[in-house]
Design a protein around this motif. Structure first.
Motif: not given
Length: 181
Positions: A73-80, A82-100
């Motif tokens: 259902g939509i709840g399962d999609v939203l949970t997935s 959320l988990y992938n957003s944590v993953y993506m935010v961490m890699y975006a922050t890592l790339a942001f720092m390395i870019g600086i």
């Protein structure tokens, strides 16, 4: 989606240096911290918009091809998401720092992609639970398991927060002190 976020994030600060437009930004009445914070918010909004569009496209295509008989259902999609957003935010922050730190788009993409590639590597040693990569998989805690023995969900969230703050602190400190002339 993480690869697109890394590529988009890699150039947001590095291209300002290579094109020489960083000088125009810094002569404005805004502080360096405000300029860099606005760039980081842009990175987060870019990652969020990619995530929302991808989740909607995946859900819609799943409904089109498989109907509602799959049991997800939509709840399962939203949970997935959320988990992938944590993953993506961490890699975006890592790339942001390395870019600086490097002011090079190519180096930033290369290092971030290397980190993305080795993130699935698991080393069964006591110290490895303090490394960023095993802590990013928060979905592993859903069934009562853990990526490594001795890890808990609050521990992983704490480690992610520490790494997030370290990445931002390093990036902001270097950006504030770097000579642009």
């Amino acid at each position: 989606v993480s690869i697109l976020v890394i590529i988009g994030t890699a150039g947001i600060v590095a291209k300002e240096y290579s094109q020489g437009t960083i000088k125009f930004l810094l002569i404005r009445a805004r502080s360096r911290t405000a300029i860099l914070a606005s760039k980081f918010v842009t990175v987060l909004l870019y990652a969020l918009s990619l995530t929302v569009v991808t989740a909607a496209a995946v859900y819609a295509s799943g409904m089109l091809w498989f109907g509602n008989g799959g049991g997800l259902g939509i709840g399962d999609v939203l949970t997935s998401v959320l988990y992938n957003s944590v993953y993506m935010v961490m890699y975006a922050t890592l790339a942001f720092m390395i870019g600086i730190l490097t002011t090079s788009t190519g180096v930033t993409i290369g290092i971030s992609m290397f980190a993305l590639t080795i993130s699935n590597l698991i080393i069964f040693r006591d110290f490895y639970k303090y490394v960023l990569f095993p802590n990013m998989n928060l979905a592993a805690y859903e069934g009562g398991g853990a990526p490594l023995p001795g890890m808990t969900l609050p521990f992983s969230i704490l480690m992610l927060a520490v790494y997030f703050l370290l990445f931002l602190l390093a990036g902001f400190m270097v950006f504030r002190r770097r000579d642009v002339a």
